[in-house]
Design an enzyme around this catalytic site. Sequence first.
Site, PDB file in Angstrom:
ATOM      1  CB  SER A 199      -0.899   0.009   1.240  1.00  0.00           C
ATOM      2  OG  SER A 199      -1.559   1.247   1.399  1.00  0.00           O
ATOM      3  CE1 TYR A 211      -4.878  -1.887   4.778  1.00  0.00           C
ATOM      4  CE2 TYR A 211      -3.671   0.084   4.124  1.00  0.00           C
ATOM      5  CZ  TYR A 211      -4.290  -1.112   3.795  1.00  0.00           C
ATOM      6  OH  TYR A 211      -4.306  -1.527   2.487  1.00  0.00           O
TER       7      TYR A 211
END
Length: 299
Positions: free
Chosen positions: A142, A155
């Site tokens: 990501s 996250y």
Amino acid sequence: MTGRGRRVLVTGASSGIGRATAHRLATEGARLVLVSRSEGVLDEVARECTARGASETLVLPTDVGDHEAVEATFAAAFAAYGGLDGVVHAAGVAAYGRFHDVPPEVFEGVLRTNLVGTANVARAAVRLFEERRGGSLVLLGSVLGKMSTPWMSPYATSKWGVAGLARALQIEARSLPGVEVSLVSPGGVDTPIYDLAATWVGHHGNPPPPVTTPEKVAQACVAALDRARRDKDVGFGNPVMVAGFRLLPGVFDALVTPLMARMGLDGRDTPPTAGNVLEPVPEGEAVRGRWPHVWGQVR
């Protein structure tokens, strides 16, 4: 191996990028192993893939955070197909909230799926590929594996770990003939992960603009199976955000919280929820989310 008959295991195959990747591989006639926690949705995905041209589909419900379950899944895939040519690991969950507000079990749940799950899948894949002297592993990172924002510490922590693990595996794979490891790092993507996420910030999340499609990321994942990439960014805003984080940290830190409040949260009042972090939420799973303002449409 490329094209028809390629044997590929896809995790997170019931929703978002994983589901889009399964669809794309199906159009090439791949033999697919579909993995997620949602068995009923996986059965639906298997039908979708068959309709798109998949040579064969195998549904194996699995929690990637459970290493014994992952080992059993790879053993079942090997028994069914005699091996695997590729693995795309797209399973992931998210949680929003100030670090000290997110319950420990939710923080740890995100790490269990995203980071420990990546390690479990990578371990099983690399061992198999080493034994078979070939195979391609694609891991989903990501843009938040290269920078941080407020209210997404679980996250970001997990994806920084995934990025570090991917680089270590890439270096080790240099001494493993035929074994390739790629990292694909999307920015904002129109998938249901934001609505399925846990939240303790009073709102659900929005994908940060510019938002792309899961099909665009799936295209990058399948391309990485064919030709390994050290780190493939998907989203033309990624380099700008990462450059600001690294080169102008003072400016970045001053701007990121108001920008996140304006564009990274949806504004609808939402009570605290663990979302799909601890248990799957099958009714919320789909290829796309509810964000039509996308760039780089690929279907």
